[in-house]
Motif scaffolding. Structure first.
Motif, PDB file in Angstrom:
ATOM      1  N   LEU A   1       1.090  -1.436  -0.137  1.00  0.00           N
ATOM      2  CA  LEU A   1      -0.288  -0.142  -0.014  1.00  0.00           C
ATOM      3  C   LEU A   1       1.007   1.148   0.085  1.00  0.00           C
ATOM      4  N   ILE A   2       0.886   2.126  -1.007  1.00  0.00           N
ATOM      5  CA  ILE A   2       1.441   3.116  -1.266  1.00  0.00           C
ATOM      6  C   ILE A   2       0.804   4.475  -1.006  1.00  0.00           C
ATOM      7  N   PRO A   3       1.400   5.192  -0.145  1.00  0.00           N
ATOM      8  CA  PRO A   3       0.623   6.455   0.508  1.00  0.00           C
ATOM      9  C   PRO A   3       0.695   7.727  -0.678  1.00  0.00           C
ATOM     10  N   PRO A   4      -0.128   8.574  -0.910  1.00  0.00           N
ATOM     11  CA  PRO A   4      -0.337   9.355  -2.036  1.00  0.00           C
ATOM     12  C   PRO A   4       0.899  10.357  -2.014  1.00  0.00           C
ATOM     13  N   GLY A   5       1.696  10.749  -0.878  1.00  0.00           N
ATOM     14  CA  GLY A   5       2.835  11.444  -0.845  1.00  0.00           C
ATOM     15  C   GLY A   5       3.776  10.967  -1.854  1.00  0.00           C
ATOM     16  N   GLU A   6       3.927   9.515  -2.085  1.00  0.00           N
ATOM     17  CA  GLU A   6       4.954   8.817  -2.779  1.00  0.00           C
ATOM     18  C   GLU A   6       4.646   8.815  -4.395  1.00  0.00           C
ATOM     19  N   PHE A   7       3.446   8.938  -4.692  1.00  0.00           N
ATOM     20  CA  PHE A   7       3.366   8.630  -5.895  1.00  0.00           C
ATOM     21  C   PHE A   7       2.331   9.873  -6.621  1.00  0.00           C
ATOM     22  N   ILE A   8       1.837  10.875  -5.997  1.00  0.00           N
ATOM     23  CA  ILE A   8       1.207  11.925  -6.575  1.00  0.00           C
ATOM     24  C   ILE A   8       2.197  12.879  -7.588  1.00  0.00           C
ATOM     25  N   PRO A   9       3.545  13.133  -6.774  1.00  0.00           N
ATOM     26  CA  PRO A   9       4.317  13.906  -7.327  1.00  0.00           C
ATOM     27  C   PRO A   9       4.618  13.515  -8.966  1.00  0.00           C
ATOM     28  N   LEU A  10       4.757  12.136  -9.067  1.00  0.00           N
ATOM     29  CA  LEU A  10       5.068  11.397 -10.334  1.00  0.00           C
ATOM     30  C   LEU A  10       3.729  11.620 -11.227  1.00  0.00           C
ATOM     31  N   ALA A  11       2.533  11.280 -10.668  1.00  0.00           N
ATOM     32  CA  ALA A  11       1.453  11.424 -11.406  1.00  0.00           C
ATOM     33  C   ALA A  11       1.391  12.780 -11.997  1.00  0.00           C
ATOM     34  N   GLU A  12       1.684  13.762 -11.079  1.00  0.00           N
ATOM     35  CA  GLU A  12       1.537  15.332 -11.619  1.00  0.00           C
ATOM     36  C   GLU A  12       2.639  15.586 -12.842  1.00  0.00           C
ATOM     37  N   GLU A  13       3.776  14.995 -12.541  1.00  0.00           N
ATOM     38  CA  GLU A  13       4.804  15.134 -13.649  1.00  0.00           C
ATOM     39  C   GLU A  13       4.427  14.506 -14.916  1.00  0.00           C
ATOM     40  N   THR A  14       3.782  13.540 -15.016  1.00  0.00           N
ATOM     41  CA  THR A  14       3.487  12.732 -16.035  1.00  0.00           C
ATOM     42  C   THR A  14       2.096  13.135 -16.754  1.00  0.00           C
ATOM     43  N   GLY A  15       1.431  13.737 -15.904  1.00  0.00           N
ATOM     44  CA  GLY A  15      -0.006  14.289 -16.457  1.00  0.00           C
ATOM     45  C   GLY A  15      -0.899  13.295 -16.134  1.00  0.00           C
ATOM     46  N   LEU A  16      -0.663  12.101 -15.486  1.00  0.00           N
ATOM     47  CA  LEU A  16      -1.512  10.920 -15.209  1.00  0.00           C
ATOM     48  C   LEU A  16      -2.475  11.504 -14.171  1.00  0.00           C
TER      49      LEU A  16
END
Ligand code: C2E
Ligand code: MG
Ligand code: MG
Ligand code: MG
Length: 284
Positions: A71-86
């Motif tokens: 289970l990955i918390p949002p702080g660890e993948f939202i930045p990536l999602a933001e950079e990639t447009g996802l």
């Protein structure tokens, strides 16, 4: 953080989630698939009104159930999602899922509460956001008053004009608007009165050391007073102890959120929790 299951996955995953590398590309691809493969989920955390002792809101907090990483918390993948447009499609998924869940709770006969959603800057500054939200409300048959959108000061400051335009439209639709993590941004106070918002959420960093740090105490009390002078309601985030709760009560803070009341929990647990507190009252 330390709670994630498995071997040393945290150490292994951390650089992956951050590095600009081949592994990152793999991660990006798996995030791309996460929606379709139903690996994204929402946990919910209640917000309690201190005057009525009623639940005002359930905040939806995103998690990624990764097949290998847990289970990955949002702080660890939202930045990536933001950079990639996802973040675009993820954000829409979040709004849709949370509205669907809230409607389901209402249909089960639970007393209606708002569902609160965290908007990323990219999403807020998208001019068709009000349309997207309107469409989701229509599809899910949730009335706008039961939807709350949380935005950060920094997102607004990126492009004030667009933000105000988007927020105005959302407000007119009847959606509840809150500023999240208030007190940590770089906003000037004078523009606050021009924003069509309902609520300030005091950043949890102030609550963390409110007992021993005079400055945190001063800032917290000032925000409560500022909110009330602007006719806004104010919520203390990160309330973990009874002492903090009493302090917020004494200072006339309108509502609280935090581990003292409940951690963010999966929807089934949130539902049990709501049913239980409905029977017993939150503070007994
Ligand atoms: P936030 O919106 O300020 O949410 C509060 C965070 O503090 C949550 O962490 C919550 O679990 C944690 N928290 C709540 N009460 C307490 C407490 O009493 N003590 C402590 N120490 N922590 C508490 P979480 O779930 O890891 O979320 C972190 C941030 O990620 C959120 O901060 C929000 O900015 C962002 N986020 C979460 N879900 C979404 C989403 O769907 N979309 C976007 N764009 N951002 C999201
Ligand atoms: Mg929030
Ligand atoms: Mg916050
Ligand atoms: Mg935050």
């Amino acid at each position: 953080r330390a709670k994630r299951q498995g071997r040393n996955l945290y150490e292994w995953s951390k650089p992956e989630l951050q590095a600009g590398s081949f592994e990152r590309l793999i991660l990006e691809n798996s995030l791309r698939k996460a929606i379709d493969q139903e690996q994204l989920l929402l946990h919910y955390q209640p917000q309690l009104d201190l005057k009525s002792n009623q639940i005002l809101s359930m905040e939806a907090l995103l998690r990624w159930q990764h097949p290998d990483l847990g289970l990955i918390p949002p702080g660890e993948f939202i930045p990536l999602a933001e950079e990639t447009g996802l973040i675009q499609s993820i954000g829409e998924w979040v709004i849709y899922s949370a509205c669907t869940q809230n409607k389901a709770w209402q249909n089960q006969g639970l007393p209606p509460v708002r569902v609160a959603i965290n908007l990323s800057a990219t999403h807020l500054l998208q001019k068709n956001l009000p349309e997207v939200v309107a469409k989701i409300l229509q599809t899910t048959e949730l009335e706008p008053q039961w939807l709350e959108l949380e935005i950060t000061e920094s997102a607004i400051m990126q492009d004030k004009q667009t933000a105000i335009q988007v927020l105005d439209q959302l407000k007119q639709m009847g959606v509840h608007l809150s500023i999240d993590d208030f007190g940590t941004g770089y906003s000037s106070l004078s523009y606050l009165k021009e924003l069509p918002i309902n609520t300030l959420k005091i950043d949890q960093s102030f609550m963390r050391d409110i007992q021993e740090n005079e400055n945190s105490r001063a800032v917290t009390y000032a925000i409560i007073s500022l909110a009330h002078h602007l006719d806004l309601s104010v919520v203390a985030e990160g309330v973990e102890t009874e002492q903090q709760l009493d302090q917020m009560r004494e200072k006339n803070c309108d509502a609280i959120q935090g581990f003292w009341l409940s951690r963010p929990v999966p929807p089934e647990q949130a539902e049990q929790w709501m049913t239980y507190t409905l029977e017993r009252g939150c503070l007994e």
